[in-house]
Design an enzyme around this catalytic site. Sequence first.
Site, PDB file in Angstrom:
ATOM      1  N   HIS A 180       0.706   6.261  -7.350  1.00 26.98           N
ATOM      2  CA  HIS A 180      -0.368   5.512  -8.026  1.00 26.98           C
ATOM      3  C   HIS A 180       0.170   4.140  -8.455  1.00 26.98           C
ATOM      4  CE1 HIS A 180      -3.431   8.748  -8.605  1.00 26.98           C
ATOM      5  NE2 HIS A 180      -2.380   9.510  -8.444  1.00 26.98           N
ATOM      6  N   GLU A 239      -1.294   1.534  -9.348  1.00 25.48           N
ATOM      7  CA  GLU A 239      -2.066   0.853 -10.401  1.00 25.48           C
ATOM      8  C   GLU A 239      -1.428   0.996 -11.779  1.00 25.48           C
ATOM      9  OE1 GLU A 239      -4.087   4.944  -9.759  1.00 25.48           O
ATOM     10  OE2 GLU A 239      -3.224   3.345  -8.536  1.00 25.48           O
ATOM     11  N   CYS A 241      -3.259   8.265  -3.340  1.00 26.52           N
ATOM     12  CA  CYS A 241      -3.098   9.685  -3.610  1.00 26.52           C
ATOM     13  C   CYS A 241      -4.044  10.504  -2.729  1.00 26.52           C
ATOM     14  CB  CYS A 241      -3.303   9.967  -5.098  1.00 26.52           C
ATOM     15  SG  CYS A 241      -2.689  11.591  -5.614  1.00 26.52           S
TER      16      CYS A 241
END
Length: 600
Positions: A535, A537, A408
């Site tokens: 993102h 994750e 990001c």
Amino acid sequence: MILLLCLPPIGYILVTGGVISGIGKGIIASSVGTLLKSCGLHVTAIKIDPYINIDAGTFSPYEHGEVFVLDDGGEVDLDLGNYERFLDIRLTRDNNLTTGKIYQSVINKERRGDYLGKTVQVVPHITDAIQEWVMKQARVSVDDDGVEPQVCVIELGGTVGDIESMPFIEAFRQFQFKVKRENFCNIHVSLVPQPGATGEQKTKPTQNSVRELRGLGLSPDLIMCRCSTPLETAVKEKISMFCHVEPTQVICVHDVSSIYRVPLLLEDQGVVGFFCQRLDLPVEMRARKMLTKWKEMSERSDRLLENVSIALVGKYTKLSDSYASVIKALEHSALAINHKLKVKYIDSADLEATTLQDDPVKYHEAWQKLCSSDGVLVPGGFGVRGTEGKIQAISWARKQKKPFLGVCLGMQLAVCEFARNVLGWQDANSTEFDPESKHPVVIDMPEHNPGQMGGTMRLGKRRTIFKSSNSILRKLYGDVEYVDERHRHRFEVNPDLKHHFEDKGLNFVGQDVEGERMEVIELEDHVYFVGVQYHPEFTSRPIKPSPPYFGLLLAAAGKLQGYLLKGCRLSPRDTYSDRSGSSSPDSEISELKFPCVSKD
């Protein structure tokens, strides 16, 4: 209501907490769900936060940890991340219930005249709204197969006795009778402190907490005691006697080497058998392969010998919960390559020249951490503080050929760094930090509404199309044409300047469906220099590591080239089915086998 009576009953498990907050209710709720899912049941989860905020979107990471983003763009509490990772499910924004959401829904009904002129009160209107929300959301499928859940685990945030949680406690006091007691049970998580002076395990906080809970109309079916060491038998019997439960209903949840051991800890104490009997769940008591896999995973985690270090360069490094999903994604990837992860937290402001003047010791310590790391990660964030330090770290990683991943804001700053130091645009910046820049390489997004902060970003699952067949990241994803990942950002790389970067070797290998937004960057002639606007994750799983993070760990351990030369045949995406939402883990995951990447 007639329709609800015709539907099969759902088992509701309410997890409450006492003594202190942050005691581990989220991990315990996730572990209970994992155990029940391992029995072949369809399980969903709801997190209740008693704060008045509508959602977690405007929280400072220091206030409440990270903001977890769901597929539908919901900005929610980080505990929903635990639920998704443990249970391998896909939740929605309505799985996170806040006081603000409830009051907003009730006020909207009152404005429409739904209450026919009645005085709107906490009881019954707020408590009824809570119960209706839970009963409705508990039936929403969270699995790809679309099957309705059989069990709903509900975590009530905060501690029993808080003024703000009182309406929820009252709602569940009524709720247990509405759904019938045989379909409802309560787990109470309490602290058993062990003062260093005496070393004696103290039961009084638990006694007081349970007494208060019972006084509010809820009786715990299981008391889960958080303690540093296993509970002594005498202590367990004392809690049993004074809290009006059987000794078998007092569960010890002591500190363990890995959170993956918590489901096994609960299993060893007969928690599954208790729930099957208490809620009359349709479970065959048989050997469960999923738990065997969890045990193998936790034992593997304890046996790791080789180390790999990653420098996490951010601005919220004083609280690890600020980067909870990032740390989990790194751990998943490190486990997949048989390495023990060491995260070096670096406050990006410490890398800047002003720190050299104000506190040279802190400055040199930060740079020593960075230079001694095997890889560099710059995660997302907001605000100008520390951005120049992040750019310094990115510049060092690029020049020194150190494995780098920017997520990001990390990707946006990598573009800024390249513009400044390779293209020669000295004032290149994001308009977020310098609106007057002559080279605005990162600009406002069309959707962004500057007048309102909450829920105005580009949020949730979006598709990224790979534009190059030679992309490292594309190969790590399994040589797919596109990926669907979750976003949370207000600014984007200026597409008008794309050709300037690609002429110098910084390629935009991933773009959105329209080809207008730059999603993935890769630098030529570098072992691993990758930036992603999304993102990744948020979708990482213990046995399905996120490919961008997996690539970073492979490169940091010196194994990436050998892995790619083998054609990524052992990609983590290939270790089990892509139907990540499946509620039938035994059939979907044939065997828990991590990619065993040999040394180059």
